[in-house]
Enzyme design. Structure first.
Site, PDB file in Angstrom:
ATOM      1  N   HIS A 156      12.046 -27.594  -6.675  1.00  0.00           N
ATOM      2  CA  HIS A 156      12.478 -28.337  -5.472  1.00  0.00           C
ATOM      3  C   HIS A 156      11.492 -28.233  -3.983  1.00  0.00           C
ATOM      4  O   HIS A 156      11.163 -28.575  -3.798  1.00  0.00           O
ATOM      5  CB  HIS A 156      13.740 -28.984  -5.517  1.00  0.00           C
ATOM      6  CG  HIS A 156      14.095 -29.659  -4.087  1.00  0.00           C
ATOM      7  ND1 HIS A 156      14.629 -31.266  -5.032  1.00  0.00           N
ATOM      8  CD2 HIS A 156      14.314 -29.628  -3.341  1.00  0.00           C
ATOM      9  CE1 HIS A 156      14.708 -31.489  -3.369  1.00  0.00           C
ATOM     10  NE2 HIS A 156      14.689 -30.718  -2.491  1.00  0.00           N
ATOM     11  N   GLU A 157      12.298 -26.698  -3.696  1.00  0.00           N
ATOM     12  CA  GLU A 157      11.864 -26.374  -1.861  1.00  0.00           C
ATOM     13  C   GLU A 157      10.304 -26.055  -2.478  1.00  0.00           C
ATOM     14  O   GLU A 157       9.911 -26.763  -0.995  1.00  0.00           O
ATOM     15  CB  GLU A 157      12.504 -25.623  -2.265  1.00  0.00           C
ATOM     16  CG  GLU A 157      14.131 -25.385  -1.847  1.00  0.00           C
ATOM     17  CD  GLU A 157      14.659 -26.377  -0.927  1.00  0.00           C
ATOM     18  OE1 GLU A 157      14.210 -26.516   0.657  1.00  0.00           O
ATOM     19  OE2 GLU A 157      15.328 -27.111  -0.737  1.00  0.00           O
ATOM     20  N   HIS A 160       8.159 -29.810  -1.485  1.00  0.00           N
ATOM     21  CA  HIS A 160       8.415 -30.103  -0.285  1.00  0.00           C
ATOM     22  C   HIS A 160       6.871 -29.344   0.357  1.00  0.00           C
ATOM     23  O   HIS A 160       6.835 -30.035   1.802  1.00  0.00           O
ATOM     24  CB  HIS A 160       9.811 -29.111   0.197  1.00  0.00           C
ATOM     25  CG  HIS A 160      10.795 -30.157   0.669  1.00  0.00           C
ATOM     26  ND1 HIS A 160      10.698 -31.821   0.507  1.00  0.00           N
ATOM     27  CD2 HIS A 160      12.018 -29.837   0.111  1.00  0.00           C
ATOM     28  CE1 HIS A 160      11.999 -32.133   0.211  1.00  0.00           C
ATOM     29  NE2 HIS A 160      12.536 -30.957   0.412  1.00  0.00           N
ATOM     30  N   GLU A 218      12.673 -36.461  -0.664  1.00  0.00           N
ATOM     31  CA  GLU A 218      13.555 -36.118  -1.776  1.00  0.00           C
ATOM     32  C   GLU A 218      13.157 -36.237  -3.106  1.00  0.00           C
ATOM     33  O   GLU A 218      13.691 -35.154  -3.636  1.00  0.00           O
ATOM     34  CB  GLU A 218      15.258 -36.178  -1.203  1.00  0.00           C
ATOM     35  CG  GLU A 218      15.922 -35.281  -0.048  1.00  0.00           C
ATOM     36  CD  GLU A 218      15.877 -33.913  -0.397  1.00  0.00           C
ATOM     37  OE1 GLU A 218      15.887 -33.027  -1.754  1.00  0.00           O
ATOM     38  OE2 GLU A 218      15.482 -33.190   0.351  1.00  0.00           O
TER      39      GLU A 218
HETATM   40 ZN   LIG Z   1      14.819 -31.240  -0.744  1.00  0.00          ZN
END
Ligand SMILES: [Zn+2]
Length: 286
Positions: A156-157, A160, A218
């Site tokens: 996830h990170e 980004h 997100e």
């Molecule tokens: Zn996030």
């Protein structure tokens, strides 16, 4: 030409007219500027406002990352958890390289020099800066509980970063604050742009104003993060119990990570919807 008056207004006692022509002119100038400073992200395919170059944000990230590592306690690599963070991060990074290669985008990670560090801190947090500079806080590990959940967070990170979310938010802030960025001017030597960088990447909870990721960011980070974790050999289904554990952490003093990562029913429902696609990429490591 349409000189039809839409509205009159008075400024310093003088009458001004807003005509259809003026509105059309403003729309075309703003639209043209936005078009020139947009580019399509190779992962998400979405057009993004990019007023700062990837090279510039990577250079700022390197400075901030090195400063962060010298002012925080880095867990040595011979520690089991320190080693796990490097192992999981490297596997996710390799999966992203393969993802790009499969799409014929071999130079999409130009300038990336991956680094994965575990840092001693009670904070429940992890982040990835442009150029692949990753930090996991020891405070996150009691919530991840296992390597697969750590892979979910890192997927996830890191998404980004590779999806250019920070750069997009920086650009939006520069535009909102009317800060001009010209060509190759070093952003790292401008206090205003450094301030925005810190608000966007928020390497510590001490940052006064944290600019949260949007729901769109997100969702993209969850979507591609699951795919990258699955490609790296981690079961994406672990995302659901992990986010349920995060949700249980709410309460009076929720961790900083939850301020821009709401662990609500909506997020968990969307993860469930994304699961069939992510599972197509999942091959358990023998
Ligand atoms: Zn996030």
């Amino acid at each position: 030409m349409n000189r039809k008056v839409i509205q009159n207004f008075y400024l310093y006692g003088a009458k001004h007219e807003i005509t259809v022509n003026k509105v059309l002119l403003i729309i075309s100038v703003v639209g043209f500027t936005a078009m020139l400073s947009c580019h399509r992200n190779p992962i998400t395919g979405r057009k993004q406002l990019t007023l700062v170059s990837e090279k510039e944000v990577q250079s700022m990230a390197l400075t901030q990352y090195q400063h962060f590592l010298t002012t925080n306690k880095v867990v040595p690599v011979n520690d089991n958890n320190g080693e796990m963070v490097k192992r999981v991060g490297t596997r996710i990074a390799n999966a992203i390289s393969r993802y790009y290669q499969n799409q014929g985008l071999t130079n999409a990670l130009d300038g990336y020099k991956w680094e994965f560090n575990l840092v001693e801190s009670k904070e429940v947090n992890a982040w990835c800066m442009p150029g692949g500079k990753v930090v996991v806080y020891t405070g996150l590990l009691p919530i991840t509980q296992n390597e697969t959940a750590l892979a979910i967070v890192l997927g996830h990170e890191i998404t980004h970063a590779v999806a250019g979310h920070g750069r997009e938010r920086m650009s939006q802030q520069l535009l909102a604050q009317g800060i001009q960025v010209a060509g190759d001017v070093a952003l790292g030597s401008n206090p205003a742009t450094v301030g925005i960088f810190d608000q966007v990447y928020a390497p510590t909870a001490q940052v006064a104003v944290l600019l949260p990721y949007s729901r769109k960011h997100e969702y993209e980070a969850d979507h591609y993060g699951l795919i990258f974790a699955a490609m790296a050999g981690y079961d994406p289904r672990e995302a659901v119990p992990f986010w349920q554990r995060m949700a249980a952490m709410g309460g009076a003093k929720p961790p900083v990570f939850l301020s821009d990562h709401p662990a609500d029913a909506d997020r968990i429902n969307k993860l469930q919807e994304l699961m069939p696609e992510a599972l197509k990429y999942y091959k358990p490591t023998p």
